[in-house]
Structure formats: structure tokens, C-alpha cells
Motif scaffolding. Structure first.
Motif, short mmCIF file in Angstrom:
data_model
loop_
_atom_site.label_atom_id
_atom_site.label_comp_id
_atom_site.label_asym_id
_atom_site.label_seq_id
_atom_site.Cartn_x
_atom_site.Cartn_y
_atom_site.Cartn_z
N HIS A 210 0.77 -1.10 -0.18
CA HIS A 210 -0.05 -0.06 -0.17
C HIS A 210 0.91 1.44 -0.02
CE1 HIS A 210 -2.80 3.19 1.67
NE2 HIS A 210 -3.81 2.01 1.25
N PRO A 211 0.66 2.32 -0.72
CA PRO A 211 1.54 3.50 -0.69
C PRO A 211 1.83 4.05 0.71
CG PRO A 211 -0.35 3.61 -2.38
CD PRO A 211 -0.55 2.39 -1.50
N ASP A 212 0.75 3.94 1.62
CA ASP A 212 1.26 4.39 3.01
C ASP A 212 1.44 3.27 3.75
OD1 ASP A 212 0.27 6.96 2.22
OD2 ASP A 212 -1.86 6.39 2.46
N VAL A 214 3.43 1.05 6.54
CA VAL A 214 4.11 1.28 7.66
C VAL A 214 5.02 0.22 8.11
CG1 VAL A 214 4.27 2.46 10.12
CG2 VAL A 214 2.80 3.35 8.61
N SER A 231 7.97 4.53 6.66
CA SER A 231 6.68 4.53 6.10
C SER A 231 6.76 4.70 4.71
CB SER A 231 5.51 5.49 6.62
OG SER A 231 6.38 6.78 6.72
N GLY A 232 5.57 4.41 3.89
CA GLY A 232 5.79 4.72 2.48
C GLY A 232 6.13 3.65 1.51
N GLY A 233 5.46 3.28 0.56
CA GLY A 233 5.58 2.28 -0.07
C GLY A 233 7.31 2.04 -0.83
N LEU A 234 7.61 3.26 -1.39
CA LEU A 234 8.92 3.12 -1.81
C LEU A 234 9.93 3.02 -0.98
CD1 LEU A 234 10.66 3.45 -4.46
CD2 LEU A 234 10.69 5.79 -4.00
N THR A 235 9.98 3.80 0.20
CA THR A 235 10.89 3.61 1.14
C THR A 235 11.02 2.11 1.55
OG1 THR A 235 10.43 5.90 1.80
CG2 THR A 235 11.75 4.57 3.35
N THR A 284 -0.35 -3.36 4.14
CA THR A 284 -0.45 -1.93 4.96
C THR A 284 0.45 -1.97 5.92
OG1 THR A 284 -2.37 -2.64 6.43
CG2 THR A 284 -2.85 -1.68 4.34
#
Length: 304
Positions: A210-212, A214, A231-235, A284
Motif C-alpha cells: 500500500h502506498p502508505d 508502515v 513509512s511509504g511504499g517506495l521507502t 499495509t
């Protein structure tokens, strides 16, 4: 008396050497499942070879079974020694035994492939068993050795060995409730996460997150003074890519009845990844647990 009784010492030595080399893959497989480490398995085989040579084979009726017993006895002693120093951190234990595979021991890629073929979850659960339980389960359930043949090795009755194997089998299967109704979807997501991480496929990993999303990692994962939150999908995906080496020793497991990932280099549990999924199947949340007390409180079992 066996045929060995009528052979000269030189002929017996030659035949023992030939049979040991022929049975080496089987003996190594037995030792690996008992010890969870190729380096230790190779070390056990070297010790077993020395013992077999010293004992001689005159009168041995079933040479293959006898060699398996010799290897198993060496492994049993190694497991008992390991139990006495289990409180030591893995990295603080004495160096890996030197083996015929070379000064550095087996290739890490071979170790990872072997762990994957056997099943990381099985190795993790086996590592929680006592030495006698582990030997009884491995020999009987994985290699079909009769209880009557295992009993002298463990100095127990066949009925007692049967009970040891039964207890071990319950640990392997687990006692937590059956997975939730969406278990198949959860399994596919967790397996896909592992495949993407192992393969370095950032795009595939991003499709699962999910883009958000954690990620929480306790302070023993790195380690750090405080827990880590990302947090964040790419990170999160980029962090997973940086852990490709760890992923080689990671496999699917049932953790407290739900599908998760367990990392276990040399067959010893080091950390667990627990996933939270949204209704659409996207990840998520990811919790990475490495604190020994928390790991010890988890029930791990082998997925069916």
C-alpha cells in the motif's frame, strides 16, 4: 556374522571407504536436518568417518544403517553440546568447523538453497526441540528409521522413542487454530513478497505494498537503541531490496497460526516478519521481530 568377518583388514577398509562415499549424500542429509547447518553437517560426517574407521566393520550386517547410526550419534552429541551453550549469541559462538568443503565451509548459496529445499520453517521448529526429540523425529518421520533401531541410540525403549517423535510432530504441525478464511490470499501475498525480495524486483514489491504502508522493526533488528519506523511504499520497498542477502535464508512459516516469514541462517531463528493486509490484499503494515523474548513467545509451525 556379516560378510565383513571373512575379509582382510585392507579389503574392509576399502569397502568401508567406498560405501561411505556412496552414502555421503544420504548421511549429509540426515546430519543437516539434525543440525540445520551444512558446515556442522560436514563436520559431523568427518567425525563419523573417524569413528567408523576406529570401530571397524567386522560383523556389521547392515552397513548403511550402521553408518546412519554412527552419524546420528555424532549429531546427538553435537546437539547436546549446543544445548549447553544455547544462551550464547550465534555470532559469539566459536567459529564454524573447518570441513572438506574448504576453509570457509560450504558456499553460502549452497547453504541457502539447501535450507530452501528442506524448508526454513521446518529447520526453525526442529531447532526448538530437545536433542532426543529432534533425533527421533528426523530419523523416523523424515528417513523412515524404525523406532526399534532408534531406541538403542537414545538409550530409550521403542515406546519412549515413539512418544518423543509424536511430541516433535505436534510441534512441527502446530497447535494454533487453522488460518483465517482468506488464508490462501495471505499466503500468496507473503510468498510474493519473499520472491520479489529475493529476486530484487522493486516493481513487483511496490505492487504488493500500500502506498502508505508502515514498517516497524524492533531495536534488535539492526540493532539500534530504539525501534525503527519506516513509512511509504517506495521507502519500505527499497529497504527490502537492501535485505536481499537475508532473504536467501528466509522462508514461509506459520506464526501464531498466520502466514509470515522467518529468517533462520544455519537453521536458527533470527527474526520474523508479520504482515497486515487490507481488504484489497495490499500490505499495509510489516512488523519485524528480532528480540529473543518475543521470538520465544511465538508459536512457529510448518505450513501444510
Amino acid at each position: 556374522m556379516g560378510e565383513w568377518e571373512y575379509m582382510g583388514a585392507t579389503d574392509q577398509d576399502a569397502l568401508l571407504t567406498e560405501r561411505f562415499e556412496r552414502d555421503r549424500p544420504h548421511l549429509r542429509a540426515v546430519a543437516y536436518r539434525m543440525l540445520g547447518s551444512l558446515a556442522e553437517a560436514d563436520d559431523a560426517l568427518q567425525e563419523a568417518w573417524i569413528r567408523a574407521n576406529e570401530a571397524g566393520v567386522a560383523g556389521v550386517e547392515n552397513l548403511g544403517g550402521w553408518l546412519t547410526t554412527v552419524v546420528s550419534r555424532v549429531c546427538l552429541n553435537m546437539l547436546r553440546s549446543r544445548d549447553r551453550r544455547r544462551e550464547d549469541p550465534l555470532d559469539a559462538r566459536p567459529g564454524e568447523p573447518r570441513t572438506a568443503a574448504g576453509p570457509a565451509g560450504p558456499d553460502p548459496e549452497e547453504e541457502a538453497l539447501t535450507a530452501d529445499s528442506v524448508g526454513v520453517a521446518l529447520l526453525v521448529v526442529l531447532d526448538t526441540l530437545g536433542p532426543a526429540e529432534r533425533v527421533a523425529f528426523v530419523l523416523h518421520d523424515l528417513f523412515a528409521v524404525p523406532f526399534e533401531d532408534i531406541a538403542p541410540l537414545l538409550e530409550r525403549t521403542p515406546a519412549a522413542v515413539r512418544q518423543l517423535a509424536s511430541r516433535a510432530r505436534r510441534r512441527v504441525r502446530g497447535t494454533t487454530p487453522a488460518p483465517a478464511p482468506d488464508a490462501l490470499r495471505r499466503r500468496r501475498v507473503v510468498e510474493a513478497f519473499l520472491a520479489a525480495t529475493r529476486g530484487g524486483d522493486l516493481a513487483a514489491l511496490l505492487n504488493l505494498l500500500h502506498p502508505d504502508v508502515v514498517l516497524h522493526a524492533d531495536r534488535m533488528v539492526v540493532p539500534t537503541p530504539e525501534p525503527i519506523v519506516v513509512s511509504g511504499g517506495l521507502t519500505v520497498a527499497q529497504g527490502a531490496m537492501a535485505a536481499m542477502g537475508r532473504a536467501r535464508f528466509t522462508g514461509l512459516a506459520l506464526v501464531d497460526g498466520d502466514f509470515a516469514l522467518a529468517m533462520a541462517p544455519q537453521g536458527r531463528l533470527r527474526l520474523v516478519l508479520v504482515f497486515t493486509l487490507a481488504d484489497d490484499g495490499l500490505v499495509t503494515g510489516i512488523e519485524i521481530v528480532a528480540e529473543p523474548d518475543r521470538l520465544a513467545g511465538m508459536e512457529l509451525a510448518v505450513p501444510a
